[in-house]
Design an enzyme around this catalytic site. Sequence first.
Site, mmCIF file in Angstrom:
data_model
loop_
_atom_site.group_PDB
_atom_site.id
_atom_site.type_symbol
_atom_site.label_atom_id
_atom_site.label_comp_id
_atom_site.label_asym_id
_atom_site.label_seq_id
_atom_site.Cartn_x
_atom_site.Cartn_y
_atom_site.Cartn_z
ATOM 1 N N HIS A 196 -4.696 -14.344 -13.080
ATOM 2 C CA HIS A 196 -4.189 -13.077 -13.615
ATOM 3 C C HIS A 196 -2.663 -13.061 -13.471
ATOM 4 O O HIS A 196 -2.153 -13.432 -12.413
ATOM 5 C CB HIS A 196 -4.802 -11.924 -12.802
ATOM 6 C CG HIS A 196 -4.552 -10.578 -13.367
ATOM 7 N ND1 HIS A 196 -3.336 -9.945 -13.260
ATOM 8 C CD2 HIS A 196 -5.365 -9.742 -14.047
ATOM 9 C CE1 HIS A 196 -3.426 -8.769 -13.855
ATOM 10 N NE2 HIS A 196 -4.631 -8.619 -14.341
ATOM 11 N N CYS A 251 -3.673 -10.919 -19.512
ATOM 12 C CA CYS A 251 -3.619 -9.479 -19.277
ATOM 13 C C CYS A 251 -2.446 -8.908 -20.067
ATOM 14 O O CYS A 251 -1.288 -9.027 -19.653
ATOM 15 C CB CYS A 251 -3.476 -9.160 -17.790
ATOM 16 S SG CYS A 251 -3.336 -7.376 -17.530
ATOM 17 N N HIS A 282 -7.612 -9.209 -20.898
ATOM 18 C CA HIS A 282 -7.536 -7.791 -20.526
ATOM 19 C C HIS A 282 -6.758 -7.084 -21.622
ATOM 20 O O HIS A 282 -5.570 -7.363 -21.810
ATOM 21 C CB HIS A 282 -6.764 -7.606 -19.220
ATOM 22 C CG HIS A 282 -7.519 -8.017 -17.996
ATOM 23 N ND1 HIS A 282 -6.983 -7.910 -16.737
ATOM 24 C CD2 HIS A 282 -8.785 -8.500 -17.839
ATOM 25 C CE1 HIS A 282 -7.887 -8.343 -15.854
ATOM 26 N NE2 HIS A 282 -8.964 -8.700 -16.490
ATOM 27 N N ASP A 335 -8.712 -2.768 -20.095
ATOM 28 C CA ASP A 335 -8.234 -2.688 -18.725
ATOM 29 C C ASP A 335 -7.608 -1.307 -18.549
ATOM 30 O O ASP A 335 -6.870 -0.845 -19.413
ATOM 31 C CB ASP A 335 -7.175 -3.782 -18.514
ATOM 32 C CG ASP A 335 -6.826 -3.961 -17.058
ATOM 33 O OD1 ASP A 335 -7.552 -3.436 -16.212
ATOM 34 O OD2 ASP A 335 -5.816 -4.620 -16.778
ATOM 35 N N HIS A 336 -7.934 -0.677 -17.481
ATOM 36 C CA HIS A 336 -7.421 0.657 -17.165
ATOM 37 C C HIS A 336 -7.657 1.606 -18.335
ATOM 38 O O HIS A 336 -7.985 1.193 -19.436
ATOM 39 C CB HIS A 336 -5.929 0.635 -16.814
ATOM 40 C CG HIS A 336 -5.625 -0.285 -15.666
ATOM 41 N ND1 HIS A 336 -4.343 -0.582 -15.273
ATOM 42 C CD2 HIS A 336 -6.441 -0.963 -14.828
ATOM 43 C CE1 HIS A 336 -4.383 -1.409 -14.243
ATOM 44 N NE2 HIS A 336 -5.642 -1.662 -13.952
ATOM 45 N N TYR A 392 -9.476 3.092 -13.296
ATOM 46 C CA TYR A 392 -10.818 2.755 -13.763
ATOM 47 C C TYR A 392 -11.660 4.003 -14.026
ATOM 48 O O TYR A 392 -12.758 4.165 -13.487
ATOM 49 C CB TYR A 392 -11.479 1.788 -12.781
ATOM 50 C CG TYR A 392 -10.783 0.444 -12.810
ATOM 51 C CD1 TYR A 392 -11.123 -0.521 -13.755
ATOM 52 C CD2 TYR A 392 -9.729 0.155 -11.943
ATOM 53 C CE1 TYR A 392 -10.460 -1.741 -13.823
ATOM 54 C CE2 TYR A 392 -9.055 -1.061 -12.005
ATOM 55 C CZ TYR A 392 -9.435 -2.000 -12.940
ATOM 56 O OH TYR A 392 -8.770 -3.206 -13.015
HETATM 57 C C1 DNO Z 1 -5.890 -4.169 -11.398
HETATM 58 C C2 DNO Z 1 -6.321 -5.533 -11.717
HETATM 59 C C3 DNO Z 1 -5.979 -6.563 -10.679
HETATM 60 C C4 DNO Z 1 -6.723 -7.852 -10.967
HETATM 61 C C5 DNO Z 1 -6.469 -8.936 -9.975
HETATM 62 C C6 DNO Z 1 -7.140 -10.229 -10.392
HETATM 63 O O1 DNO Z 1 -6.321 -3.245 -11.987
HETATM 64 O O2 DNO Z 1 -5.900 -5.911 -12.964
HETATM 65 O O3 DNO Z 1 -6.331 -6.092 -9.434
HETATM 66 O O4 DNO Z 1 -8.095 -7.610 -10.940
HETATM 67 O O5 DNO Z 1 -5.134 -9.173 -9.827
HETATM 68 O O6 DNO Z 1 -7.195 -11.076 -9.302
#
Ligand code: DNO
Length: 393
Positions: A240, A278, A305, A348-349, A365
């Site tokens: 990531h 991401c 992501h 993501d988020h 989340y």
């Molecule tokens: C936060 C996430 C990170 C991700 C880690 C992967 O929302 O995107 O915590 O899961 O960095 O190891």
Amino acid sequence: MEKTWRWFGKKDKISLAMLRQIGVEGIVTALHDIPNGEVWTLEAIEDLKHYIDSFGLRWSVVESLPVCEAIKYAGPERKQLIENYKVSLANLGKAGIKTVCYNFMPVIDWIRTDLQHLWADGSSSLYFDKMRFAYFDCRILQREEAEKDYTSEELEQVSALDKTITEAEKEVLIDTIIVKTQGFVNGNIKEGDKNPVNIFKSLLALYKDIDRDALRENMRYFLTAIMPVCEEYDVNMCVHPDDPPFQMLGLPRIVTCEEDIDWFLKAVDNPHNGLTFCAGSLSAGEHNDTRKLAEKFAKRTHFVHLRSTQAMPGGNFIESSHLEGRGHLTDLIRIFEKENPGLPMRVDHGRMMLGDEDKGYNPGYSFHGRMLALAQVEGMMAVVKDELEKGLI
Ligand code: DNO
């Protein structure tokens, strides 16, 4: 792309039954109860996998199999920790879970200063305010030489804030930066830990002699050591990016930009060594162009992501709507569907909205906010599918 969703296990307030109703296909999760560094047994993996299967879903991606600090700073326990990591990877491979997301950020996973930054419409999202972060760094942590990392204007703002900030506000800032955003992602500090600032300072001290090159070497060492297991069980590792993608707290950060990504992919040039693209983390750095990065690294991307941010003058950034910002998500879907079709993708988020605020969800989340984002992304995916079918792209 496969529509996946990050789910925090059986204790998650969002159930798998709910996810089935909103079109989720794959689950992204981890054995969150196992302390970092311990082996994930085949039995424990299969137990959770069967539970997920029983809802008609599949465990698509592990996020994360945490890489312990001692692997990152090359402590004496590194060898044993890597052996344990290899056993966990083999067990995941045996259970048929072949995509593993991890990060190589020292001490702190992701960094935000505000968990509920209000939008004009009443919803809220995560936010990073450089000046408030500088306050934490210079006045709360009182990190040696921290001032050197900020402009004189920023330091003046820090002094001004010092005159008005209350003790309660300081506590919220500490809680946000090093506790609330960390514990639930298997970070180093958990809710309830006594004196998080001291714990944090001692973690920073572990990296006193580790610069960028040393951290890179430690990443190379780790990846080289685990690749034979990844090959044997066909497991894809995907790191990531650092979030946000710039240097902070005097710590080296080595997955922040095109050159960094190029470096680790070439350092261990094996298709099982790949990237979690991401879009949110990468777009928070004005030096990154997400479309260009996707074009270049699509083939070595194993997981995506989809999230977008708006970088602001002065180093602040906000998590924007999935339709806006510097992520350019529709273009990314176009690129990935052409270059590496069918990758697992999770929104993501998401914003907090429509009662998400009272549910105690993990920061970022939410349920409604992420459901809205998933619907938006599904729309983008439908457009891209149509374009591909008509031969337009
Ligand atoms: C936060 C996430 C990170 C991700 C880690 C992967 O929302 O995107 O915590 O899961 O960095 O190891």
